[in-house]
Write a protein that holds these residues in place. Structure first.
Motif, short mmCIF file in Angstrom:
data_model
loop_
_atom_site.label_atom_id
_atom_site.label_comp_id
_atom_site.label_asym_id
_atom_site.label_seq_id
_atom_site.Cartn_x
_atom_site.Cartn_y
_atom_site.Cartn_z
N LEU A 30 0.71 -1.05 -0.02
CA LEU A 30 -0.05 -0.02 -0.04
C LEU A 30 0.97 1.39 -0.04
O LEU A 30 0.44 2.21 -0.58
CB LEU A 30 -0.89 -0.03 1.28
CG LEU A 30 -2.23 -1.02 1.01
CD1 LEU A 30 -2.76 -1.06 2.42
CD2 LEU A 30 -3.13 -0.15 0.08
N PHE A 31 2.04 1.11 0.72
CA PHE A 31 2.91 2.21 0.49
C PHE A 31 3.52 2.45 -0.88
O PHE A 31 3.59 3.62 -1.12
CB PHE A 31 4.14 2.25 1.46
CG PHE A 31 3.78 2.33 2.99
CD1 PHE A 31 2.99 3.18 3.62
CD2 PHE A 31 4.40 1.69 3.74
CE1 PHE A 31 2.82 3.43 4.69
CE2 PHE A 31 4.38 1.83 5.28
CZ PHE A 31 3.20 2.83 5.92
N LEU A 32 3.51 1.55 -1.47
CA LEU A 32 4.22 1.53 -2.95
C LEU A 32 3.09 2.12 -3.86
O LEU A 32 3.32 2.78 -4.87
CB LEU A 32 4.70 0.33 -3.35
CG LEU A 32 6.14 0.03 -2.71
CD1 LEU A 32 6.53 -1.43 -3.11
CD2 LEU A 32 7.03 0.86 -3.04
N ARG A 33 1.93 1.22 -3.90
CA ARG A 33 0.86 1.37 -4.72
C ARG A 33 -0.42 2.54 -4.45
O ARG A 33 -1.11 2.85 -5.29
CB ARG A 33 0.16 0.24 -4.78
CG ARG A 33 1.13 -0.85 -5.62
CD ARG A 33 1.59 -0.51 -6.92
NE ARG A 33 2.17 -1.86 -7.69
CZ ARG A 33 1.75 -2.60 -8.34
NH1 ARG A 33 0.30 -2.48 -8.68
NH2 ARG A 33 2.39 -3.54 -8.90
N ASP A 34 -0.40 2.91 -3.24
CA ASP A 34 -1.38 3.91 -2.52
C ASP A 34 -2.75 3.28 -2.51
O ASP A 34 -3.14 3.44 -1.46
CB ASP A 34 -1.15 5.24 -3.50
CG ASP A 34 -1.90 6.38 -3.07
OD1 ASP A 34 -1.99 6.34 -1.83
OD2 ASP A 34 -2.71 7.18 -3.89
N ARG A 35 -3.09 2.57 -3.58
CA ARG A 35 -4.41 2.36 -3.55
C ARG A 35 -4.55 0.79 -4.22
O ARG A 35 -4.05 0.49 -5.19
CB ARG A 35 -5.44 3.02 -4.24
CG ARG A 35 -5.63 4.54 -3.41
CD ARG A 35 -6.43 5.24 -4.33
NE ARG A 35 -6.49 6.71 -3.81
CZ ARG A 35 -7.56 7.20 -3.16
NH1 ARG A 35 -8.83 6.27 -3.30
NH2 ARG A 35 -7.93 8.44 -2.61
N LEU A 36 -5.18 -0.24 -3.24
CA LEU A 36 -5.39 -1.53 -3.68
C LEU A 36 -6.66 -2.08 -3.37
O LEU A 36 -7.35 -1.78 -2.31
CB LEU A 36 -4.33 -2.42 -3.30
CG LEU A 36 -2.59 -1.96 -3.60
CD1 LEU A 36 -1.89 -3.09 -2.60
CD2 LEU A 36 -2.51 -2.70 -4.99
N THR A 37 -7.12 -3.12 -4.46
CA THR A 37 -8.29 -3.78 -3.99
C THR A 37 -7.71 -5.24 -3.29
O THR A 37 -6.54 -5.52 -3.57
CB THR A 37 -9.25 -4.17 -5.29
OG1 THR A 37 -8.39 -5.02 -6.27
CG2 THR A 37 -9.60 -2.89 -5.92
N ARG A 38 -8.68 -5.89 -2.83
CA ARG A 38 -8.19 -7.16 -2.13
C ARG A 38 -7.55 -8.15 -3.47
O ARG A 38 -6.61 -8.58 -3.27
CB ARG A 38 -9.49 -8.00 -1.65
CG ARG A 38 -8.86 -9.13 -0.98
CD ARG A 38 -10.02 -10.04 -0.30
NE ARG A 38 -10.92 -10.45 -1.07
CZ ARG A 38 -11.86 -11.43 -0.98
NH1 ARG A 38 -11.92 -11.68 0.20
NH2 ARG A 38 -12.61 -12.08 -2.09
N PRO A 39 -8.23 -8.14 -4.60
CA PRO A 39 -7.84 -9.05 -5.61
C PRO A 39 -6.37 -8.54 -6.00
O PRO A 39 -5.57 -9.36 -6.30
CB PRO A 39 -8.78 -8.90 -6.76
CG PRO A 39 -10.02 -8.74 -5.94
CD PRO A 39 -9.83 -7.94 -4.96
#
Length: 398
Positions: A30-39
């Motif tokens: 999350l630090f790297l991508r900022d936003r994520l879904t569970r999949p």
């Protein structure tokens, strides 16, 4: 960032270790991508769907992750989008400016700037730092209890072995124990570093420094300093030296060794010297920055040649010993104009037999505060990654 083994069953300490590894992995993503879904988290980490759900649940309970929205469009059902909770922790950077100014910036866990404050240092610099940080947090409506890291930039060298600032002209800051006193007064960890070092950190992340190693020459109205980035091949990081005084190039003697008191680089190329040179060229200017800008407008090649030769003499020792991939000019003088000074310094170095490219800084705004915030944010994130739930904001997060 794979953790495909993380679904293995375990008992006692083994299961706690696996949970910790999973939490670190998810938080790092999350630090790297900022936003994520569970999949997306499943795809990145190799978690099973139940493991991903449990990890997200624990991070949300700890106050570190929040639901930032839902996906829309595309095939399949809509999914929650998770993001770092920006208000989970804060960091601050403080820049002490000679002779009597103090700047503070506060940022959240996502790195977004929340507030900047400028104020005079007054007669008690330590008290001014504490008060300014408190004021910045209050103005930003930031919970002081969630301020996890403060980095203080000083126009001098910091010797961590004795917790002492040296080579500084701000009265009252050379007493040993500064970092410890500030940490106790602020109630949060404090780090101190040279202001040019933090500007170099900003240049690496946001400017033209790159990862191959560079030297940032800070040409300021008040003085001259050098930040040395060792590059990734040498392990990365900044060169501080044994006592923290690496880069104090302004004190480099320039002139005949037999002279009783040869001038140093600062006397020849810092703000006052540039202003005097401009005046000798028939121009009345109020600052070295304006001297550079006026000389560009006038296309005064002789002025730039003189300034560049002075700077190049000091840089020759840097290039000879360190062989940086590039030299970056920064500070009020180095960043002035459209880059004519950098071209002149590069040409002067070439005449001395050095082909090191010289570039003007590409960092916008206050490079010192930006570098300080980068360092403070990285410190906070390392703390959280070490044990996310222990440093989260929920008492029942375990």
């Amino acid at each position: 960032m794979s953790a495909s083994h993380a679904d293995a069953a375990g008992h006692g300490g083994s299961s706690r270790l696996l949970r910790l590894i999973n939490e670190r992995t998810a938080l790092g993503c999350l630090f790297l991508r900022d936003r994520l879904t569970r999949p997306e988290l499943v795809e990145l980490t190799g978690f099973s769907k139940p493991t991903a759900s449990e990890v997200i649940k624990r991070l949300r309970a700890a106050g570190l992750v929040t639901v930032a929205g839902r996906t829309s469009g595309g095939p399949g059902p809509r999914a929650d989008v998770y993001a770092i909770d920006a208000d989970a922790a804060y960091s601050a950077a403080v820049s002490l400016r000679e002779p009597d100014r103090l700047d503070v910036a506060v940022a959240d866990l996502r790195g977004e700037l929340r507030r900047t404050v400028k104020c005079p240092l007054g007669d008690d610099p330590e008290a001014a730092v504490v008060a300014a940080v408190a004021d910045a947090c209050a103005m930003a409506e930031v919970d002081r209890d969630r301020l996890r890291s403060v980095w203080v930039a000083v126009p001098g060298s910091y010797d961590g072995r004795g917790d002492r600032v040296r080579n500084i002209d701000i009265e009252g800051l050379e007493t040993p124990g500064l970092r410890q006193r500030l940490a106790e007064a602020l109630g949060t960890p404090v780090r101190i570093d040279n202001d040019v070092n933090l500007a170099a950190l900003a240049e690496r992340h946001h400017g033209v420094g790159g990862t191959e190693g560079f030297a940032l020459l800070w040409l300021g109205e008040a003085g001259i300093g050098l930040g040395i980035d060792l590059g990734d091949e040498a392990g990365g990081g900044l060169l501080h030296g044994f006592s923290g005084a690496a880069g104090e190039i302004g004190y480099l003697p320039i002139g005949t060794p037999s002279a009783v008191a040869p001038p140093d680089l600062q006397e020849l190329a810092a703000g006052p010297a540039i202003v005097r040179l401009s005046q000798r060229h028939g121009r009345e200017v109020s600052s070295a920055r304006s001297a550079i800008e006026v000389a560009e407008t006038a296309d005064d090649a002789e002025f730039f040649d003189v300034v560049a030769r002075r700077i190049a003499i000091g840089l020759a020792s840097v290039v000879t010993i360190l062989a940086p991939a590039v030299i970056v000019l920064a500070g009020e003088i180095g960043a002035a104009g459209s880059g004519r000074l950098g071209e002149a310094v590069g040409a002067a170095l070439a005449k001395l037999g050095f082909g090191t490219p010289v570039k003007r800084t590409a960092v916008e705004g206050d490079a010192v505060l930006r570098g300080g915030l980068d360092a403070a944010l990285a410190t906070v994130r390392r703390q959280l990654l070490a044990d996310p739930l222990a440093t989260g904001n929920s008492e029942g997060a375990a």
